[in-house]
Design an enzyme around this catalytic site. Structure first.
Site, PDB file in Angstrom:
ATOM      1  N   CYS A  91       0.874  -1.187  -0.070  1.00 33.20           N
ATOM      2  CA  CYS A  91      -0.022   0.054  -0.065  1.00 33.20           C
ATOM      3  C   CYS A  91       0.834   1.392  -0.242  1.00 33.20           C
ATOM      4  O   CYS A  91       1.994   1.354   0.140  1.00 33.20           O
ATOM      5  CB  CYS A  91      -0.999   0.106   1.274  1.00 33.20           C
ATOM      6  SG  CYS A  91      -0.314  -0.073   2.731  1.00 33.20           S
ATOM      7  N   GLY A 117      -0.112  -0.075  -5.069  1.00 38.40           N
ATOM      8  CA  GLY A 117      -1.127  -1.099  -4.570  1.00 38.40           C
ATOM      9  C   GLY A 117      -2.431  -0.780  -5.782  1.00 38.40           C
ATOM     10  O   GLY A 117      -2.779   0.296  -6.011  1.00 38.40           O
ATOM     11  N   ASN A 191       0.804   1.620   6.003  1.00 43.30           N
ATOM     12  CA  ASN A 191       1.583   0.904   5.191  1.00 43.30           C
ATOM     13  C   ASN A 191       2.749   0.149   6.200  1.00 43.30           C
ATOM     14  O   ASN A 191       3.113   0.751   6.762  1.00 43.30           O
ATOM     15  CB  ASN A 191       2.270   2.185   4.361  1.00 43.30           C
ATOM     16  CG  ASN A 191       3.357   1.272   3.292  1.00 43.30           C
ATOM     17  OD1 ASN A 191       3.378   0.156   3.128  1.00 43.30           O
ATOM     18  ND2 ASN A 191       4.452   2.122   3.107  1.00 43.30           N
ATOM     19  N   GLY A 192       2.615  -1.296   5.862  1.00 44.24           N
ATOM     20  CA  GLY A 192       2.944  -1.997   6.730  1.00 44.24           C
ATOM     21  C   GLY A 192       2.558  -3.380   7.188  1.00 44.24           C
ATOM     22  O   GLY A 192       1.489  -3.752   6.307  1.00 44.24           O
ATOM     23  N   CYS A 326      13.861  -0.667   4.383  1.00 39.82           N
ATOM     24  CA  CYS A 326      13.333  -1.697   3.309  1.00 39.82           C
ATOM     25  C   CYS A 326      14.356  -1.413   2.252  1.00 39.82           C
ATOM     26  O   CYS A 326      14.085  -0.804   1.602  1.00 39.82           O
ATOM     27  CB  CYS A 326      12.136  -1.967   3.014  1.00 39.82           C
ATOM     28  SG  CYS A 326      11.657  -3.282   1.788  1.00 39.82           S
ATOM     29  N   TYR A 332      12.910  -2.011  -6.112  1.00 35.00           N
ATOM     30  CA  TYR A 332      11.891  -2.525  -7.137  1.00 35.00           C
ATOM     31  C   TYR A 332      10.645  -1.669  -6.755  1.00 35.00           C
ATOM     32  O   TYR A 332      10.000  -1.287  -7.443  1.00 35.00           O
ATOM     33  CB  TYR A 332      11.429  -3.906  -6.813  1.00 35.00           C
ATOM     34  CG  TYR A 332      10.288  -4.477  -7.504  1.00 35.00           C
ATOM     35  CD1 TYR A 332      10.086  -4.401  -8.838  1.00 35.00           C
ATOM     36  CD2 TYR A 332       9.070  -4.617  -6.779  1.00 35.00           C
ATOM     37  CE1 TYR A 332       9.018  -4.806  -9.709  1.00 35.00           C
ATOM     38  CE2 TYR A 332       7.899  -5.015  -7.468  1.00 35.00           C
ATOM     39  CZ  TYR A 332       7.917  -5.117  -8.750  1.00 35.00           C
ATOM     40  OH  TYR A 332       6.997  -5.797  -9.539  1.00 35.00           O
TER      41      TYR A 332
END
Length: 576
Positions: A91, A117, A191-192, A326, A332
């Protein structure tokens, strides 16, 4: 991650300074239970002021053990095309305070974050102290229309685009969520992924809580509602001290916008400002660019930022450990025009390609990319190798999530819908193909075959990330470790499986060398199997699991994807 105190800090918005790492002594520590007044905030700014566990890696067991029906034979393609066989970010979030067109700006910002998303979208605004919401299944442009945005007036809004990692893809799970409790209403976009979601939900249900969704985000709302702390922001702090894992969240009340980021900073969250003084939070800077908001800084790991009529106020959620951002955001997920964790995504990917050209050279005639995520790394490879970059694969942007498969079986049908080889570029050539990652390997094998069928003399795969051997539990949808080809095969075995003439991955040591002093601040769990926050219950997508259609999924289908984690006493929490 529970903590018993807070550290407040001052933060200049016009000249952002990174939080000191591993030095909580530099902050004034105050027991959080005593902070009962908003005056505890150490930073105030006038709102109107304008600023321009170890994984067992085995190469003995062939991948066919885990693809017994469809994928044991690479030529058997009865399985549906798996959207490029990539990990999926779940998301993106947006928050806007102080603009009369907040919902429309939120709509545009969500468009910029659509790549994060595609299953659902939603916006919540405030009008006359009432939170109003529009959510729907589908793309942003499908969910919202002019008439629906007219239903969302106000100068305060939050928005969300989602790809589910916890919770089925049903309409009721589309965020932002809005809940009412004894002190009013609150909306949240997350988000997570919370690694202790199941145990928290079980405890809440035992005490009478009723859940409307199967999303881990709803747990946070329940924890806020039952908290006895005052004021509202301290309820958020209380809730966040009980959850573990990854969370970059924006909250909305009748008069406040609150942004929170977990102490490890797994997922990105940035802050900016429009020329009229409106404050904007978003998952990526590309969303700020679209709505003409100037990037100011990141929301720091462990920070809570509150925006209301008194200004911008900031505090530290809890003493923060070494950040574990991350790394896949740079490999990506993020768009190349974004700045993530203080680094240009474009520049990172270009350098990944240069490293591959330096450390894994091969005689070739042309360099091509697997579009779109491999393009920048391929440009870096080609420039460093002194070989022309060409568009050898053309991507179709008109393929939806479903399609009608012809009754007569066509080999590689799904890949051909998305990618078309250019024979004039490939025929008779020694080709280097640059991609961002290999997950299961099935799509890579089809791409190699397409290129060879187009007349390529040699096909050399270069992957701009290290081999993925572990699932992610911090908000990225990855298969179970058994499905990850790099967890089951050596590089040479993968090369044989996909049919390329050579195969090389980006060495993790070279990746960390590139990151230099920032290297310890990233999470490499998907490459190492060493998790900064050990999951208490493991959510995996097993082979053959039910995949819902975005509307008709059931909670049971999600429960089936959970397996029992090791007892807490057996967990070896790694700080690597």
């Amino acid at each position: 991650m529970a903590a018993t105190n807070l550290s407040s800090f001052s933060s200049s918005l016009s000249k952002p300074t990174p939080l000191p790492l591993n030095s909580p002594q530099t902050h004034l520590s105050v027991p959080f239970k005593t902070l009962q007044n908003p005056s505890f905030f150490s930073h105030k700014a006038s709102f109107s002021h304008t600023h321009k566990t170890s994984l067992t890696v085995s190469s003995k067991n062939p991948i066919s053990e885990f693809f017994t029906t469809n994928n044991a034979n690479p030529d058997d393609h009865s399985v549906s095309f798996d959207d490029d066989d990539k990990p999926r970010e779940e998301c993106g979030v947006v928050g806007i305070y102080g603009d009369s067109e907040a919902s429309r700006l939120c709509y545009l910002a969500l468009h910029a974050l659509q790549h994060r998303g595609q299953e659902g979208a939603g916006i919540v605004t405030v009008r006359n102290d009432v939170l109003q919401s529009v959510t729907g299944v589908g793309l942003v442009s499908e969910v919202f229309s002019e008439s629906k945005l007219d239903q969302l007036p106000g100068d305060l809004s939050i928005g969300h685009v989602r790809y589910s990692t916890a919770g089925a893809s049903m309409l009721k799970n589309v965020q932002p969520f809005v809940a009412g409790y004894r002190f009013g209403s609150v909306g949240v976009a997350h988000n997570g992924n919370l690694v202790n979601y199941r145990s928290l939900r079980a405890k809440l249900e035992e005490t009478g809580s009723i859940f409307n969704t199967s999303s881990d985000t709803e747990v946070v709302l329940h924890l806020i509602a039952i908290s006895k702390d005052r004021p509202f922001v301290m309820r958020i702090v209380d809730a966040c001290q009980q959850v573990e894992g990854a969370y970059s969240m924006v909250f909305l009340t009748k008069d406040k916008l609150v942004a929170v980021r977990d102490p490890f900073g797994f997922r990105p969250l940035v802050m900016g400002r429009r020329s009229n003084g409106a404050v904007v939070f978003a998952s990526e800077t590309c969303a700020l660019d679209l709505i003409e908001a100037t990037y100011e800084r990141e929301v720091f790991p462990g920070e809570v930022v509150v925006v209301d009529k008194t200004g911008i106020q900031s505090l530290c959620l809890m003493p923060h450990p070494q950040p574990k951002q991350c790394i896949f955001e740079h490999i990506y997920f993020a768009l190349p025009n974004s700045v993530i964790f203080g680094r240009s995504v474009y520049e990172s990917r270009r350098r990944f390609g240069e490293i591959l050209a330096t450390e894994s050279p091969v005689d070739c005639d042309v360099v091509i990319a697997v579009p779109d995520s491999g393009v920048v790394a391929a440009l870096g490879y080609a420039a460093k190798a002194g070989v022309p970059f060409q568009q050898g694969l053309i991507r179709s942007h008109y393929v939806g999530r479903t399609f009608i498969e012809p009754s007569q079986k066509i080999r590689d049908f799904g890949v051909k819908l998305k990618l078309s080889p250019v024979r004039a570029v490939l025929e008779g050539k020694r080709v280097v193909v640059v991609d961002d990652s290999i997950v299961r390997g099935t799509t890579s094998s089809k791409i190699v075959r397409l290129i060879k069928e187009a007349g390529a003399k040699e096909v050399h795969m270069r992957i701009a990330s290290p081999p993925i051997i572990g699932s992610c539990y911090y908000g990225v949808d990855t298969p179970s470790s058994e499905e990850l080809i790099s967890n089951r095969m050596s590089t040479e075995e993968i090369r044989e499986f996909i049919g390329s003439d050579s195969l090389s991955f980006l060495p993790i040591g070279s990746l960390q060398k590139l990151l230099a002093e920032d290297a310890p601040n990233y999470c490499y769990a998907c490459f190492s199997g060493k998790y900064p926050v050990e999951p208490r219950e493991l959510k995996v997508k097993r082979v053959g699991d039910f995949v819902d259609d975005g509307i008709n999924g059931s909670f049971e289908s999600i429960d089936g994807g959970w397996v029992q984690a090791k007892p807490k006493s057996e967990l070896e929490v790694s700080t690597a």
